[in-house]
Design an enzyme around this catalytic site. Structure first.
Site, PDB file in Angstrom:
ATOM      1  N   ASP A   1     -57.522  15.634 -36.371  1.00 28.11           N
ATOM      2  CA  ASP A   1     -57.112  14.667 -35.365  1.00 28.11           C
ATOM      3  C   ASP A   1     -55.606  14.898 -35.153  1.00 28.11           C
ATOM      4  O   ASP A   1     -54.977  15.633 -35.925  1.00 28.11           O
ATOM      5  CB  ASP A   1     -57.375  13.252 -35.919  1.00 28.11           C
ATOM      6  CG  ASP A   1     -56.844  12.161 -35.025  1.00 28.11           C
ATOM      7  OD1 ASP A   1     -57.277  12.098 -33.865  1.00 28.11           O
ATOM      8  OD2 ASP A   1     -55.982  11.370 -35.482  1.00 28.11           O
TER       9      ASP A   1
ATOM     10  N   ASP B   1     -52.920  12.301 -33.218  1.00 33.06           N
ATOM     11  CA  ASP B   1     -52.054  11.109 -33.266  1.00 33.06           C
ATOM     12  C   ASP B   1     -52.289  10.314 -34.548  1.00 33.06           C
ATOM     13  O   ASP B   1     -53.427   9.976 -34.880  1.00 33.06           O
ATOM     14  CB  ASP B   1     -52.341  10.212 -32.055  1.00 33.06           C
ATOM     15  CG  ASP B   1     -51.904  10.862 -30.769  1.00 33.06           C
ATOM     16  OD1 ASP B   1     -50.785  10.581 -30.334  1.00 33.06           O
ATOM     17  OD2 ASP B   1     -52.669  11.673 -30.218  1.00 33.06           O
TER      18      ASP B   1
ATOM     19  N   ASP C   1     -57.158   9.515 -38.870  1.00 38.41           N
ATOM     20  CA  ASP C   1     -56.452   8.297 -39.304  1.00 38.41           C
ATOM     21  C   ASP C   1     -57.133   7.024 -38.799  1.00 38.41           C
ATOM     22  O   ASP C   1     -56.943   5.961 -39.369  1.00 38.41           O
ATOM     23  CB  ASP C   1     -54.994   8.288 -38.811  1.00 38.41           C
ATOM     24  CG  ASP C   1     -54.904   8.143 -37.306  1.00 38.41           C
ATOM     25  OD1 ASP C   1     -55.541   8.956 -36.606  1.00 38.41           O
ATOM     26  OD2 ASP C   1     -54.228   7.220 -36.818  1.00 38.41           O
TER      27      ASP C   1
HETATM   28  O1  LIG Z   1     -57.435  11.119 -31.220  1.00 37.31           O
HETATM   29  P1  LIG Z   1     -55.971  10.932 -31.522  1.00 37.31           P
HETATM   30  O2  LIG Z   1     -55.249  12.263 -31.652  1.00 37.31           O
HETATM   31  O3  LIG Z   1     -55.698  10.029 -32.664  1.00 37.31           O
HETATM   32  O4  LIG Z   1     -55.320  10.265 -30.191  1.00 37.31           O
HETATM   33  C1  LIG Z   1     -55.428   8.890 -29.965  1.00 37.31           C
HETATM   34  C2  LIG Z   1     -54.254   8.409 -29.184  1.00 37.31           C
HETATM   35  O5  LIG Z   1     -54.354   8.794 -27.844  1.00 37.31           O
HETATM   36  C3  LIG Z   1     -53.993   6.930 -29.313  1.00 37.31           C
HETATM   37  O6  LIG Z   1     -54.371   6.341 -30.511  1.00 37.31           O
HETATM   38 MG   LIG Z   2     -55.514   9.545 -34.625  1.00 34.90          MG
END
Ligand SMILES: O=P(O)(O)OC[C@@H](O)CO
Ligand SMILES: [Mg+2]
Length: 229
Positions: A12, A14, A174
């Site tokens: 992942d 973010d 996360d």
């Molecule tokens: O899937 P990820 O990389 O966590 O992106 C989510 C983000 O756009 C906001 O929480």
């Molecule tokens: Mg994330």
């Protein structure tokens, strides 16, 4: 299933590799304060890991802002402020060490993020070399169903020819919806949740195969991956 023999690792982005979740918190707190609403961790836990529009719709619905603010307007306001912050994004502890280690040992690595490609570009401004190590990046705009649907992770795995057995794929996440997406894809999931999230609701990690405080705590060997030097 054991022993675990991981062949592919999917990250992942973010809140897992990149320290962007605080940006979303700061900006969303600011916007919602104008409508006399508090942006709580309880709300954040439902929004994080979601594609942008889905997250905005959750905010409007949960805070009963229908009639005052549309999801599209919320996104427009959010974009203006996020665009200024994303180019300063920093890596989270342990991210660079783990990515470089796996790459050095020729383990196939890729990214599956809900972020769309324009955000991906600005968030990785300071980290282009590190992100060039990934075999491919799947962004939110490349998939129809966002997390917790398994699509992001299945699409990421499916770009390898032949596609790996999901049982040999390890996902790092996360967010609760991200972990659920990985499990729905039939993959292993190591969850590295924000501590605020765990304090709020200890069950948010339910279903994860392993929960860590940071990527620095990850030991590759039980997963059949090469040990750190
Ligand atoms: O899937 P990820 O990389 O966590 O992106 C989510 C983000 O756009 C906001 O929480
Ligand atoms: Mg994330």
């Amino acid at each position: 299933m054991s022993p675990k023999q991981i062949s592919h690792v999917i990250f992942d982005m973010d809140g897992l590799l990149l320290d962007t979740e605080n940006f979303y918190t700061i900006v969303q707190k600011r916007i919602l304060a104008k409508y006399n609403r508090d942006f709580t961790w309880e709300l954040k836990s439902k929004m994080m890991g979601q594609k942008a529009l889905a997250a905005a719709q959750i905010a409007v619905k949960e805070l009963q802002l229908e009639g005052q603010l549309t999801a599209e307007d919320f996104l427009r306001q959010r974009e203006e402020q996020l665009d200024a912050l994303f180019p300063t994004t920093q890596l989270l502890p342990g991210a660079e060490r783990l990515v470089r280690h796996l790459k050095q040992h020729n383990i196939p690595i890729c990214v599956a993020t809900s972020s769309h490609s324009r955000h991906f570009d600005s968030k990785t401004t300071l980290h282009k070399q590190l992100f060039s190590l990934f075999d491919h990046i799947v962004t939110g705009d490349q998939i129809v169903r966002g997390k917790p649907a398994p699509d992001a992770f299945l699409t990421a795995a499916g770009q390898y020819k032949p596609a790996p057995d999901p049982q040999k794929c390890l996902v790092f996440e996360d967010a609760p919806v991200g972990m659920q997406a990985a499990k729905a894809a039939g993959m292993w999931c190591v969850m590295v949740p924000a501590q605020e999230l765990v304090k709020l609701d200890g069950s948010c990690t339910k279903g994860a195969d392993l929960v860590l405080g940071s990527l620095l705590e990850f030991d590759p060997t039980p997963w059949g991956l090469p040990p750190f030097p």
